[in-house]
Structure formats: structure tokens, C-alpha cells
Design an enzyme around this catalytic site. Structure first.
Site, PDB file in Angstrom:
ATOM      1  N   LYS A  36       0.852  -1.409  -0.466  1.00 17.32           N
ATOM      2  CA  LYS A  36      -0.029   0.280   0.459  1.00 17.32           C
ATOM      3  C   LYS A  36       0.983   1.112   0.461  1.00 17.32           C
ATOM      4  O   LYS A  36       2.285   1.620   0.040  1.00 17.32           O
ATOM      5  CB  LYS A  36      -1.285  -0.093   1.432  1.00 17.32           C
ATOM      6  CG  LYS A  36      -0.405   0.011   2.523  1.00 17.32           C
ATOM      7  CD  LYS A  36      -0.922  -0.368   3.722  1.00 17.32           C
ATOM      8  CE  LYS A  36       0.047   0.067   4.987  1.00 17.32           C
ATOM      9  NZ  LYS A  36      -1.265   0.018   5.607  1.00 17.32           N
ATOM     10  N   ARG A 134      -9.044  -0.336  15.657  1.00 22.61           N
ATOM     11  CA  ARG A 134      -9.442   0.422  14.137  1.00 22.61           C
ATOM     12  C   ARG A 134     -10.471  -0.309  13.810  1.00 22.61           C
ATOM     13  O   ARG A 134     -11.780  -0.230  14.296  1.00 22.61           O
ATOM     14  CB  ARG A 134      -8.359   0.837  13.601  1.00 22.61           C
ATOM     15  CG  ARG A 134      -7.779   1.659  12.955  1.00 22.61           C
ATOM     16  CD  ARG A 134      -6.480   1.704  12.460  1.00 22.61           C
ATOM     17  NE  ARG A 134      -6.121   0.873  11.903  1.00 22.61           N
ATOM     18  CZ  ARG A 134      -4.939   0.317  11.264  1.00 22.61           C
ATOM     19  NH1 ARG A 134      -3.501   1.331  11.556  1.00 22.61           N
ATOM     20  NH2 ARG A 134      -4.072  -0.795  10.781  1.00 22.61           N
ATOM     21  N   HIS A 167      -5.175  -7.159  13.630  1.00 25.04           N
ATOM     22  CA  HIS A 167      -3.377  -6.635  13.496  1.00 25.04           C
ATOM     23  C   HIS A 167      -2.888  -6.102  14.270  1.00 25.04           C
ATOM     24  O   HIS A 167      -3.989  -5.759  15.619  1.00 25.04           O
ATOM     25  CB  HIS A 167      -4.188  -5.753  12.624  1.00 25.04           C
ATOM     26  CG  HIS A 167      -3.210  -4.625  12.484  1.00 25.04           C
ATOM     27  ND1 HIS A 167      -1.604  -5.199  11.355  1.00 25.04           N
ATOM     28  CD2 HIS A 167      -2.409  -3.603  12.643  1.00 25.04           C
ATOM     29  CE1 HIS A 167      -0.916  -4.014  11.105  1.00 25.04           C
ATOM     30  NE2 HIS A 167      -0.955  -2.694  12.168  1.00 25.04           N
ATOM     31  N   ARG A 225       1.807 -11.088   7.197  1.00 28.11           N
ATOM     32  CA  ARG A 225       1.555 -10.491   6.289  1.00 28.11           C
ATOM     33  C   ARG A 225       3.021  -9.015   6.378  1.00 28.11           C
ATOM     34  O   ARG A 225       3.776  -8.552   7.466  1.00 28.11           O
ATOM     35  CB  ARG A 225       0.988  -9.172   6.441  1.00 28.11           C
ATOM     36  CG  ARG A 225      -0.740 -10.400   6.221  1.00 28.11           C
ATOM     37  CD  ARG A 225      -1.679  -8.625   6.739  1.00 28.11           C
ATOM     38  NE  ARG A 225      -1.658  -8.569   8.084  1.00 28.11           N
ATOM     39  CZ  ARG A 225      -2.573  -8.303   8.902  1.00 28.11           C
ATOM     40  NH1 ARG A 225      -3.070  -9.689   9.282  1.00 28.11           N
ATOM     41  NH2 ARG A 225      -2.197  -7.788   9.796  1.00 28.11           N
ATOM     42  N   TYR A 269      16.903  30.141   5.545  1.00 28.29           N
ATOM     43  CA  TYR A 269      15.702  30.816   6.705  1.00 28.29           C
ATOM     44  C   TYR A 269      15.801  30.983   8.069  1.00 28.29           C
ATOM     45  O   TYR A 269      15.856  29.783   8.890  1.00 28.29           O
ATOM     46  CB  TYR A 269      14.244  30.238   6.156  1.00 28.29           C
ATOM     47  CG  TYR A 269      13.386  30.612   4.800  1.00 28.29           C
ATOM     48  CD1 TYR A 269      13.351  31.176   3.986  1.00 28.29           C
ATOM     49  CD2 TYR A 269      13.592  29.538   4.213  1.00 28.29           C
ATOM     50  CE1 TYR A 269      13.314  31.155   2.868  1.00 28.29           C
ATOM     51  CE2 TYR A 269      13.226  28.634   2.782  1.00 28.29           C
ATOM     52  CZ  TYR A 269      12.893  30.262   1.992  1.00 28.29           C
ATOM     53  OH  TYR A 269      12.352  30.405   0.776  1.00 28.29           O
ATOM     54  N   CYS A 317      14.650  23.992   2.942  1.00 24.19           N
ATOM     55  CA  CYS A 317      13.694  24.595   2.286  1.00 24.19           C
ATOM     56  C   CYS A 317      13.486  23.466   1.380  1.00 24.19           C
ATOM     57  O   CYS A 317      13.028  21.880   2.168  1.00 24.19           O
ATOM     58  CB  CYS A 317      14.840  25.399   1.227  1.00 24.19           C
ATOM     59  SG  CYS A 317      15.529  26.397   2.130  1.00 24.19           S
ATOM     60  N   ASP A 319      12.739  22.762  -1.991  1.00 27.09           N
ATOM     61  CA  ASP A 319      13.713  22.518  -3.129  1.00 27.09           C
ATOM     62  C   ASP A 319      15.863  22.128  -2.564  1.00 27.09           C
ATOM     63  O   ASP A 319      15.894  21.711  -3.660  1.00 27.09           O
ATOM     64  CB  ASP A 319      13.817  23.223  -4.182  1.00 27.09           C
ATOM     65  CG  ASP A 319      12.267  23.865  -4.787  1.00 27.09           C
ATOM     66  OD1 ASP A 319      11.390  22.960  -4.436  1.00 27.09           O
ATOM     67  OD2 ASP A 319      12.170  24.817  -4.622  1.00 27.09           O
TER      68      ASP A 319
END
Length: 373
Positions: A36, A134, A167, A225, A269, A317, A319
Site C-alpha cells: 500500500k 480501528r 492487526h 503480512r 530561512y 527548504c 527544494d
């Protein structure tokens, strides 16, 4: 353009195969590969095909769209949807031969009614809530009510119940082993009640997640699993350099500029860092939009550039990020290993970022190119 022009991840598929084989040898059971979240950021289609070619028995995904994407990617084995799929999509579930988790009777009846209208059968696994609080039939204590509900679900005409699972909430925490044992006892209690009713014939029983596989052999049952450990990540968040798992993913980027800064220069920054003396700083072309977390800022993270560990400085930052390369031989265009093989372990990154290892990989954005080795 070259895939390595800016920032990329290298994914070692042989590591996936190694980890799958280790899990199978350790447990002696069938293995369901949990892929997933785009295989925890590793790329579900490629990882799924690799694992299926190397003996994976089944797959698990979070939702219908992930299941359809796997089928479109060529995966032929059983695919279990762990999350909720609205009953109106029963036809799509059947069309793509997906197995749906059912976690309450109302949902099971709605799904069955929709299947009756289309005249098709659908495989399903019943989920038991043994302590996670859950999704799942509530099974925290008296096993009779959840067993009776599961038996009624199994008797529905168009649902073919082929499995029952649970689970664990804390199987990676030794200090909570008593809770894990309680969950396991709850699960076994429901199974026992189902057996008395003859309702679990042919059902695959599975409970062990990655933590269960590594630390609780009593949880194996018919199938296990494999989630984070499939990718070489330890569920307890502790990296074992000499452990049995091999991390598959490495994040790399390039140095876009090297500059000389005088003493007293502020970096990035917020001016959170000032150079104490003249320094050389490498600006690297990756940031938090590339799954290099901003929370690593000034926390002791480092990159490996030309074999040298270079401390991260200043705020990360979107990027870009900066590293002190005063003591290293670094030039524009050089490769910086941000984490993974040859750099920081993902567990180290997660610890400094106040997160967990699989979150770091799961938030990889599309602009980070995947290269499969």
C-alpha cells in the site's frame, strides 16, 4: 533528460527479494506482501511484479484504486484491500478479482446485496478488532459475539469468505508484550468459536505484521503480512547494520553550488545558523518536497559526498538544503547521498525528524525519479 539530473531514489530490487526470502524462511508460512502507499514509496507496480516473480503468495493494499493499479501493472495473485470500499463499487471489486476486507455486519450485508444485483461472487476476509480499536468486528474480550457475527457474514450468499485476520498495535514494543499476548488470545478465542460452528473451513488465518514476524513467532498462523520489513526497514525503528534485512531505497541529489562564506554569515530561512568562522557550504538540490524532511534542520543530519560526512546546516527548504563541506572535497554537480545505502539509515533520519522510517519513504513526491537497480 537524465533521471539523475537533480534528485532521485535508487531502489535495489534484489534487497526486496532478499527480505521476502528471509521472511519466508524465518516463518515457513505463505507471505502476503503489503504494498500500500505505492509500496511505501518504492513503486507498487515494479515492486509487485518483482515480488510476484520471486514467490509472493498474495498482496495487500489500502484501497480500490491501489488494487486496480496493481492489476493494471500485471499483478495476477490475490490482492486484499485492507480499507473500506463503498458497496456501490462491488462490481469493480469483482471485475478486478480483488478480495475485500469486511469489518462489520451492516457493511457485509450492503456489499452482499450489491453483489446479488450484479450476480457475481466476491472473495472477502473478515477483520477482527482484537485491541487496535480501528476497523474490525469488536473482539476485545468475549469471543462469542464477534464469532457469531463472523459466522453470519460467512453465510451470506455472494460473499465468499476466504480469510480472517487481525492487526497488532504494539508488537514492536517489548514493554507491551502483555498487550500483544492479550490481542493474540482474543484472536484465538474467536477462531476457536468459529471452529465450533464449522464456519472457518477454508479460511486463511493471518495476524503477524512485520513486528509479529520478527519478534513473535507465536503469531504466524497460515500466512504472514510483510510490510515495512519488505523494504528493509525495522518496525521498532532501530537500525541494525548487521541485521538480516537489507534497505532497498537510497535518496540522492546533486550539489548545485559551493560557496565560501565569511564568519558571521547567516544560513537559510530564519537565520538559525551563523558561521563561527569562514566556511565552505554546499547547496544541494533536494528539500522537503523531495522527502528530505524540514524537521531535520540543524538536528545533526548529514549527507555523504565523495565519501565525506558533511553536516546539514540551516533550515531545509522546499527544494534545497545546505551542508558544511569545509573539510571535504566537493564541487558543483557532485552526488550527495542523503539517506540509504552509503548514507544515513532511514531509522536515523526518522529519529532526528521525530517520525518513523516508513513515513519518510511514503511521502516521496512524483518529481523524485525512481531508478530500479
Amino acid at each position: 533528460m537524465r533521471e539523475t539530473i537533480r534528485t532521485w531514489v535508487e531502489i535495489d530490487t534484489s534487497a526486496l527479494v532478499h527480505n521476502l526470502q528471509y521472511g519466508r524462511q524465518l516463518t515457513g508460512k505463505k507471505v502476503m506482501c503489503v504494498i500500500k502507499g505505492d509500496a511505501h514509496g518504492h513503486g507498487a507496480a515494479v515492486c509487485g511484479r518483482t515480488l510476484e516473480e520471486n514467490g509472493a503468495d498474495a498482496f495487500a493494499v489500502a484501497c480500490l484504486t491501489e488494487g486496480i493499479a496493481l492489476r493494471s501493472g500485471g499483478i495476477k495473485g490475490p490482492i486484499l484491500i485492507l480499507g473500506w470500499t463503498p458497496a456501490e463499487y462491488a462490481g469493480e471489486l469483482a471485475k478486478y478479482q480483488l478480495t475485500q476486507s469486511v469489518f462489520d455486519e451492516d457493511y457485509a450485508r450492503d456489499l452482499n446485496a450489491a453483489l446479488q444485483r450484479t450476480g457475481v461472487l466476491l472473495d472477502a476476509h473478515i477483520k477482527l478488532d482484537t485491541g487496535m480499536s480501528r476497523t474490525g468486528l469488536f473482539a476485545q474480550g468475549d469471543p462469542v459475539p464477534p464469532a457469531e457475527a463472523a459466522a453470519r457474514i460467512a453465510a451470506l450468499s455472494n460473499l465468499r469468505v476466504t480469510g480472517v485476520f487481525t492487526h497488532f498495535a504494539a508488537a514492536d514494543m517489548p514493554e507491551k508484550d502483555e498487550f500483544t499476548a492479550w490481542q493474540l488470545n482474543n484472536y484465538r478465542g474467536v477462531l476457536s468459536e468459529l471452529e465450533k460452528r464449522g464456519a472457518c473451513v477454508g479460511m486463511v488465518r493471518h495476524a503477524a505484521n512485520s513486528a509479529g514476524i520478527l519478534y513473535h513467532p507465536e503469531t504466524y498462523f497460515d500466512m504472514v503480512r510483510m510490510g515495512v520489513m519488505m523494504y528493509g526497514l525495522y518496525p521498532n525503528g532501530v537500525f541494525a547494520c548487521d541485521g538480516p534485512l537489507r534497505q532497498a531505497l537510497t535518496l540522492k541529489s546533486r550539489v548545485v553550488q559551493v560557496k565560501e562564506l565569511p564568519a558571521g554569515a547567516s544560513v537559510s530561512y530564519g537565520c538559525t545558523v551563523k558561521t563561527q568562522k569562514s566556511a565552505r557550504v554546499a547547496v544541494v538540490g533536494a528539500g522537503y518536497a523531495d522527502s528530505y524532511p524540514r524537521s531535520l534542520s540543524n538536528q545533526g543530519a548529514y549527507a555523504v559526498i565523495n565519501g565525506s560526512r558533511c553536516p546539514q546546516i540551516g533550515r531545509v527548504c522546499m527544494d534545497l538544503c545546505m551542508f558544511d563541506v569545509t573539510e571535504a572535497d566537493v564541487r558543483q554537480g557532485d552526488i550527495a547521498v542523503l539517506y540509504g545505502k552509503g548514507g544515513m539509515a532511514l531509522e536515523e533520519v526518522a529519529d532526528l525528524a521525530g517520525s518513523i522510517n516508513c513515513e519518510i519513504t511514503s511521502v516521496l513526491t512524483n518529481r523524485v525519479r525512481k531508478i530500479y537497480l
